[in-house]
Design a protein around this motif. Structure first.
Motif, PDB file in Angstrom:
ATOM      1  N   GLU A   1       3.611   9.037  -0.132  1.00 13.64           N
ATOM      2  CA  GLU A   1       3.227   8.793  -1.522  1.00 13.64           C
ATOM      3  C   GLU A   1       1.808   9.282  -1.779  1.00 13.64           C
ATOM      4  O   GLU A   1       1.506   9.835  -2.846  1.00 13.64           O
ATOM      5  CB  GLU A   1       3.356   7.303  -1.854  1.00 13.64           C
ATOM      6  CG  GLU A   1       4.791   6.830  -1.918  1.00 13.64           C
ATOM      7  CD  GLU A   1       4.906   5.315  -2.061  1.00 13.64           C
ATOM      8  OE1 GLU A   1       3.940   4.596  -1.689  1.00 13.64           O
ATOM      9  OE2 GLU A   1       5.945   4.858  -2.539  1.00 13.64           O
ATOM     10  N   LYS A   2       0.900   9.071  -0.825  1.00 17.61           N
ATOM     11  CA  LYS A   2      -0.483   9.543  -0.978  1.00 17.61           C
ATOM     12  C   LYS A   2      -0.503  11.072  -1.099  1.00 17.61           C
ATOM     13  O   LYS A   2      -1.210  11.628  -1.941  1.00 17.61           O
ATOM     14  CB  LYS A   2      -1.329   9.103   0.216  1.00 17.61           C
ATOM     15  CG  LYS A   2      -1.651   7.631   0.234  1.00 17.61           C
ATOM     16  CD  LYS A   2      -2.487   7.288   1.460  1.00 17.61           C
ATOM     17  CE  LYS A   2      -2.707   5.798   1.585  1.00 17.61           C
ATOM     18  NZ  LYS A   2      -3.464   5.451   2.801  1.00 17.61           N
ATOM     19  N   LEU A   3       0.260  11.727  -0.264  1.00 13.34           N
ATOM     20  CA  LEU A   3       0.315  13.189  -0.294  1.00 13.34           C
ATOM     21  C   LEU A   3       0.858  13.678  -1.628  1.00 13.34           C
ATOM     22  O   LEU A   3       0.309  14.615  -2.246  1.00 13.34           O
ATOM     23  CB  LEU A   3       1.168  13.704   0.863  1.00 13.34           C
ATOM     24  CG  LEU A   3       1.317  15.218   0.962  1.00 13.34           C
ATOM     25  CD1 LEU A   3      -0.042  15.878   1.189  1.00 13.34           C
ATOM     26  CD2 LEU A   3       2.282  15.597   2.068  1.00 13.34           C
ATOM     27  N   LEU A   4       1.925  13.049  -2.106  1.00 19.43           N
ATOM     28  CA  LEU A   4       2.496  13.451  -3.394  1.00 19.43           C
ATOM     29  C   LEU A   4       1.508  13.206  -4.536  1.00 19.43           C
ATOM     30  O   LEU A   4       1.426  14.001  -5.481  1.00 19.43           O
ATOM     31  CB  LEU A   4       3.801  12.705  -3.645  1.00 19.43           C
ATOM     32  CG  LEU A   4       4.986  13.130  -2.769  1.00 19.43           C
ATOM     33  CD1 LEU A   4       6.151  12.176  -2.962  1.00 19.43           C
ATOM     34  CD2 LEU A   4       5.388  14.564  -3.072  1.00 19.43           C
ATOM     35  N   THR A   5       0.750  12.127  -4.454  1.00 17.22           N
ATOM     36  CA  THR A   5      -0.258  11.830  -5.478  1.00 17.22           C
ATOM     37  C   THR A   5      -1.342  12.900  -5.476  1.00 17.22           C
ATOM     38  O   THR A   5      -1.779  13.360  -6.548  1.00 17.22           O
ATOM     39  CB  THR A   5      -0.877  10.439  -5.227  1.00 17.22           C
ATOM     40  OG1 THR A   5       0.160   9.477  -5.192  1.00 17.22           O
ATOM     41  CG2 THR A   5      -1.875  10.080  -6.313  1.00 17.22           C
ATOM     42  N   GLU A   6      -1.781  13.323  -4.305  1.00 17.71           N
ATOM     43  CA  GLU A   6      -2.794  14.375  -4.220  1.00 17.71           C
ATOM     44  C   GLU A   6      -2.279  15.680  -4.802  1.00 17.71           C
ATOM     45  O   GLU A   6      -2.987  16.385  -5.536  1.00 17.71           O
ATOM     46  CB  GLU A   6      -3.214  14.583  -2.759  1.00 17.71           C
ATOM     47  CG  GLU A   6      -4.037  13.456  -2.194  1.00 17.71           C
ATOM     48  CD  GLU A   6      -4.359  13.645  -0.705  1.00 17.71           C
ATOM     49  OE1 GLU A   6      -4.175  14.769  -0.180  1.00 17.71           O
ATOM     50  OE2 GLU A   6      -4.782  12.659  -0.076  1.00 17.71           O
TER      51      GLU A   6
ATOM     52  N   ALA B   1       0.851  -1.191   0.000  1.00 17.18           N
ATOM     53  CA  ALA B   1       0.000   0.000   0.000  1.00 17.18           C
ATOM     54  C   ALA B   1       0.887   1.242   0.000  1.00 17.18           C
ATOM     55  O   ALA B   1       1.978   1.224   0.579  1.00 17.18           O
ATOM     56  CB  ALA B   1      -0.892  -0.011   1.232  1.00 17.18           C
ATOM     57  N   PRO B   2       0.442   2.294  -0.666  1.00 20.74           N
ATOM     58  CA  PRO B   2       1.273   3.506  -0.691  1.00 20.74           C
ATOM     59  C   PRO B   2       1.414   4.113   0.706  1.00 20.74           C
ATOM     60  O   PRO B   2       0.488   4.066   1.509  1.00 20.74           O
ATOM     61  CB  PRO B   2       0.514   4.452  -1.632  1.00 20.74           C
ATOM     62  CG  PRO B   2      -0.853   3.891  -1.759  1.00 20.74           C
ATOM     63  CD  PRO B   2      -0.782   2.439  -1.418  1.00 20.74           C
ATOM     64  N   THR B   3       2.576   4.641   0.940  1.00 20.97           N
ATOM     65  CA  THR B   3       2.834   5.271   2.227  1.00 20.97           C
ATOM     66  C   THR B   3       2.096   6.611   2.285  1.00 20.97           C
ATOM     67  O   THR B   3       1.589   7.111   1.271  1.00 20.97           O
ATOM     68  CB  THR B   3       4.343   5.510   2.426  1.00 20.97           C
ATOM     69  OG1 THR B   3       4.791   6.423   1.418  1.00 20.97           O
ATOM     70  CG2 THR B   3       5.123   4.208   2.355  1.00 20.97           C
ATOM     71  N   ALA B   4       2.067   7.206   3.463  1.00 24.20           N
ATOM     72  CA  ALA B   4       1.399   8.498   3.629  1.00 24.20           C
ATOM     73  C   ALA B   4       2.071   9.549   2.747  1.00 24.20           C
ATOM     74  O   ALA B   4       1.395  10.413   2.159  1.00 24.20           O
ATOM     75  CB  ALA B   4       1.438   8.913   5.092  1.00 24.20           C
TER      76      ALA B   4
END
Length: 139
Positions: free
Chosen positions: A126-131, A121-124
């Motif tokens: 990675e999620k932030l960068l995706t957003e 699962a993507p790390t926090a």
């Protein structure tokens, strides 16, 4: 007291217990193979080669000595070639059965290794960068 505790830890460790179970199962399997060879495999083989019973094949080194009354005073000295042949056949069967078991286990391990693991699962971060990337694309 430390040595007793150390021995207890050694004795209940999984490898020792697994080894004990393997020895017990191996002994039972050996009895099954002995019965299989002696009672099922060897009689037809003996019949095919002229009714010979392998367990009676011996090389006599010295005949038995009997007294005048016919009582054996010194038993015969013999080499049990037939028993040796039976033991070789039993070993071959056990070795082949173990080979097949190891082959099955190795095949199962290979299949497990071939199955790709699910992606993590993507790390926090990675999620932030995706957003952030998605927000920048939207502008």
């Amino acid at each position: 007291m430390g040595m007793i505790q150390e021995f207890r830890e050694f004795a209940v460790r999984g490898n020792v217990v697994d080894l004990a179970v393997g020895v017990v199962i191996g002994a039972a399997f050996g009895k099954i193979v002995t019965a299989l060879v002696d009672k099922i495999i060897m009689p037809p083989i003996g019949l095919l080669i002229g009714g010979v019973d392998f367990s009676r094949w011996v090389i006599t080194l010295r005949e038995a000595v009997t007294d005048a009354a016919g009582v054996v005073t010194t038993p015969a000295v013999v080499i049990g070639i037939g028993d040796f042949i039976n033991t070789i056949i039993q070993f071959t069967i056990v070795a082949f059965a173990i080979f097949l078991a190891v082959k099955v286990v190795n095949r199962m391990r290979r299949k497990q290794a071939e199955q790709p693991a699910a992606p993590p699962a993507p790390t926090a971060e990675e999620k932030l960068l995706t957003e952030i990337r998605d927000l920048l694309r939207a502008k």
